[in-house]
Design a protein around this motif. Structure first.
Motif, PDB file in Angstrom:
ATOM      1  N   ALA A  34      18.918  -8.476   2.269  1.00  0.00           N
ATOM      2  CA  ALA A  34      18.416  -7.368   3.090  1.00  0.00           C
ATOM      3  C   ALA A  34      19.535  -6.751   3.921  1.00  0.00           C
ATOM      4  CB  ALA A  34      17.280  -7.857   3.989  1.00  0.00           C
ATOM      5  N   ALA A  38       9.777  -8.902   6.920  1.00  0.00           N
ATOM      6  CA  ALA A  38       9.651  -8.188   5.642  1.00  0.00           C
ATOM      7  C   ALA A  38       8.414  -7.285   5.650  1.00  0.00           C
ATOM      8  CB  ALA A  38       9.593  -9.181   4.484  1.00  0.00           C
ATOM      9  N   LEU A  45       8.352  -3.023   5.387  1.00  0.00           N
ATOM     10  CA  LEU A  45       7.808  -2.410   4.170  1.00  0.00           C
ATOM     11  C   LEU A  45       7.331  -0.972   4.341  1.00  0.00           C
ATOM     12  CD1 LEU A  45       5.918  -5.057   2.045  1.00  0.00           C
ATOM     13  CD2 LEU A  45       7.511  -3.325   1.244  1.00  0.00           C
ATOM     14  N   PHE A  65      11.305  -6.697  -0.650  1.00  0.00           N
ATOM     15  CA  PHE A  65      10.578  -6.952   0.595  1.00  0.00           C
ATOM     16  C   PHE A  65       9.120  -7.331   0.321  1.00  0.00           C
ATOM     17  CE2 PHE A  65      14.348  -5.489   2.491  1.00  0.00           C
ATOM     18  CZ  PHE A  65      14.309  -5.731   3.848  1.00  0.00           C
TER      19      PHE A  65
END
Length: 168
Positions: free
Chosen positions: A38, A146, A150, A130
């Motif tokens: 990420a 996560a 989103l 994600f």
């Protein structure tokens, strides 16, 4: 012939046992891996966004680039704070110094189209990454992160799809 069959069966059984003994990653490793991925995605988007602000001809592409700088820069700060709270070390290569794709950097007149294509592919991948962690991740705090990210990623994906139609 019978010896050959017995030998092959024995080899197959040994191989199955070897596979069964491979340790599964523990939840911390999974969370760390997700945060590293990420972080790299955030920094790639920021870097490409900065380039779009400077080089894009289309105003919507420039605006989208600025959105990447702002949103992914903010997401990166949240990610680093979460990693610190969880005592997860993000390696320096995944937390700074990410450069935009050289093809994008040297795209010239094709910049807008290449940028849009890269953002489309990148955000499709990011949404999937994600979503996967948000539903199957083992660490509840990282899973919450996560889930919170989103909607922003999905918004980016929808917006870049609209821009793609304009740039074609």
């Amino acid at each position: 012939m019978m010896r050959k069959i017995c030998f092959m069966t024995l080899v197959a059984i040994c191989c199955q046992r070897a596979v069964a003994q491979i340790p599964q990653p523990d939840p911390d490793t999974t969370a760390r891996h997700f945060l590293i991925v990420a972080s790299i995605k955030n920094l790639q988007e920021v870097s490409a966004g900065q380039l779009a602000v400077q080089q894009a001809k289309n105003a919507e592409v420039r605006n989208f680039g600025q959105m990447m700088v702002t949103d992914h820069g903010h997401a990166e700060q949240e990610l680093l704070q979460l990693a610190k709270r969880k005592n997860i070390t993000i390696p320096p290569a995944a937390s700074g110094g990410i450069q935009p794709d050289p093809m994008l950097k040297n795209a010239g007149a094709q910049f807008d189209q290449l940028f849009v294509h890269a953002m489309l592919a990148g955000h499709e991948n990011a949404v999937q990454t994600f979503q996967n962690y948000a539903t199957t991740g083992k660490d509840p705090d990282v899973r919450t992160f996560a889930r919170q990210m989103l909607p922003t990623l999905q918004l980016h994906l929808e917006r870049i799809k609209v821009i793609e139609k304009e740039v074609k």
